[in-house]
Design an enzyme around this catalytic site. Structure first.
Site, PDB file in Angstrom:
ATOM      1  N   ASP A 102      17.788  12.576 -48.286  1.00  0.00           N
ATOM      2  CA  ASP A 102      18.459  11.193 -48.800  1.00  0.00           C
ATOM      3  C   ASP A 102      18.359  10.059 -47.858  1.00  0.00           C
ATOM      4  OD1 ASP A 102      19.559   9.895 -50.876  1.00  0.00           O
ATOM      5  OD2 ASP A 102      21.409  10.468 -50.494  1.00  0.00           O
ATOM      6  N   LYS A 130      14.060  11.691 -51.262  1.00  0.00           N
ATOM      7  CA  LYS A 130      14.251  10.400 -51.828  1.00  0.00           C
ATOM      8  C   LYS A 130      13.980   9.236 -50.660  1.00  0.00           C
ATOM      9  CE  LYS A 130      18.406  11.276 -54.530  1.00  0.00           C
ATOM     10  NZ  LYS A 130      20.058  11.066 -54.407  1.00  0.00           N
ATOM     11  N   PHE A 151      20.736  10.424 -58.923  1.00  0.00           N
ATOM     12  CA  PHE A 151      21.586  11.821 -58.570  1.00  0.00           C
ATOM     13  C   PHE A 151      20.991  13.026 -59.292  1.00  0.00           C
ATOM     14  CE2 PHE A 151      24.922  14.634 -57.566  1.00  0.00           C
ATOM     15  CZ  PHE A 151      25.128  14.429 -56.357  1.00  0.00           C
TER      16      PHE A 151
HETATM   17  P1  IMP Z   1      21.335  12.742 -46.246  1.00  0.00           P
HETATM   18  O1  IMP Z   1      22.184  13.257 -45.168  1.00  0.00           O
HETATM   19  O2  IMP Z   1      21.901  11.539 -46.873  1.00  0.00           O
HETATM   20  O3  IMP Z   1      19.958  12.886 -46.310  1.00  0.00           O
HETATM   21  O4  IMP Z   1      21.856  13.654 -47.391  1.00  0.00           O
HETATM   22  C1  IMP Z   1      21.382  15.280 -47.553  1.00  0.00           C
HETATM   23  C2  IMP Z   1      22.396  15.959 -48.275  1.00  0.00           C
HETATM   24  O5  IMP Z   1      23.153  15.233 -49.209  1.00  0.00           O
HETATM   25  C3  IMP Z   1      21.366  17.019 -49.096  1.00  0.00           C
HETATM   26  O6  IMP Z   1      21.328  18.192 -48.279  1.00  0.00           O
HETATM   27  C4  IMP Z   1      22.486  17.231 -50.381  1.00  0.00           C
HETATM   28  O7  IMP Z   1      23.342  18.337 -50.035  1.00  0.00           O
HETATM   29  C5  IMP Z   1      23.040  15.978 -50.392  1.00  0.00           C
HETATM   30  N1  IMP Z   1      22.371  15.091 -51.521  1.00  0.00           N
HETATM   31  C6  IMP Z   1      21.700  13.858 -51.483  1.00  0.00           C
HETATM   32  N2  IMP Z   1      21.125  13.505 -52.547  1.00  0.00           N
HETATM   33  C7  IMP Z   1      21.761  14.221 -53.653  1.00  0.00           C
HETATM   34  C8  IMP Z   1      21.495  14.568 -55.039  1.00  0.00           C
HETATM   35  O8  IMP Z   1      20.652  13.756 -55.541  1.00  0.00           O
HETATM   36  N3  IMP Z   1      22.146  15.646 -55.624  1.00  0.00           N
HETATM   37  C9  IMP Z   1      22.824  16.413 -54.906  1.00  0.00           C
HETATM   38  N4  IMP Z   1      22.945  16.518 -53.379  1.00  0.00           N
HETATM   39  C10 IMP Z   1      22.407  15.425 -52.964  1.00  0.00           C
END
Ligand code: IMP
Length: 174
Positions: A102, A130, A151
């Site tokens: 994300d 994403k 989401f």
């Molecule tokens: P980042 O550190 O922002 O890249 O977040 C990664 C983590 O956030 C992932 O491993 C997920 O656990 C959670 N996450 C991010 N987007 C989503 C989503 O759309 N649905 C569910 N979990 C998400």
């Protein structure tokens, strides 16, 4: 409801087909090696289980459990290691298996941590990407699906621990 407003969905069959393709690619890239797959808990548990069963080669599996502090669906970049690896990564060909990239903050933290332990190589395999949400410069080497900024739940992904067991991925209102 117009086409544009339809909730985003990735069907079970589509996930299966894409995982077969990723598995072939990984097998080809790691021929003659014995890669160590590091699944990031909890989100990657289903993806990792299906991925490794589609890879017909000698490999090892370990898990890293992390928790990102933050609000409901947002992450802040602070990552707490809840369970560390049991297999030493020094000199190993490591493949991090993540459910979704994300902002990239979680993965960046994990990547730097593993790199500091001296693996022979390190690549990232993420089921979902994403891209438009990225806040740090990090990319997965293997990506299942590029997804919009919605989401998503199912196939390991949750909201407040719910929906992880859905065999498909769908958008929910956040
Ligand atoms: P980042 O550190 O922002 O890249 O977040 C990664 C983590 O956030 C992932 O491993 C997920 O656990 C959670 N996450 C991010 N987007 C989503 C989503 O759309 N649905 C569910 N979990 C998400």
């Amino acid at each position: 409801m117009t086409q544009k407003d339809s909730p985003f969905l990735i069907e079970e069959e589509k996930i299966k087909d894409r995982i077969k393709e990723l598995a072939l690619e990984i097998k080809r890239d790691y021929e003659g090696k014995r890669p160590l797959f590091v699944g990031i808990l909890k989100g990657a548990f289903i993806f990792l289980a299906d991925l490794v069963r589609a890879i017909d080669m000698d490999l090892e599996i370990d898990f890293l459990a992390v928790s990102s502090y933050g609000k409901f669906t947002e992450t802040t970049g602070e990552v707490e290691i809840l369970k560390d690896l049991q297999i030493p990564v020094k000199g190993r060909h490591v493949i991090i298996v993540e459910d979704i990239v994300d902002t990239g903050l979680t993965l960046k933290y994990i990547k730097d941590m593993i790199l500091s332990r001296g693996p022979a190589s390190l690549r990232i395999c993420a089921l979902l990407d994403k891209k438009e949400r990225r806040r740090v410069d990090i990319d997965a080497d293997y990506v299942g699906f590029s997804v919009p900024d919605r989401f998503l739940v199912g196939y390991g992904l949750d909201v407040a621990e719910k929906y992880r067991n859905l065999p498909y991925i769908k958008e929910i209102e956040s």
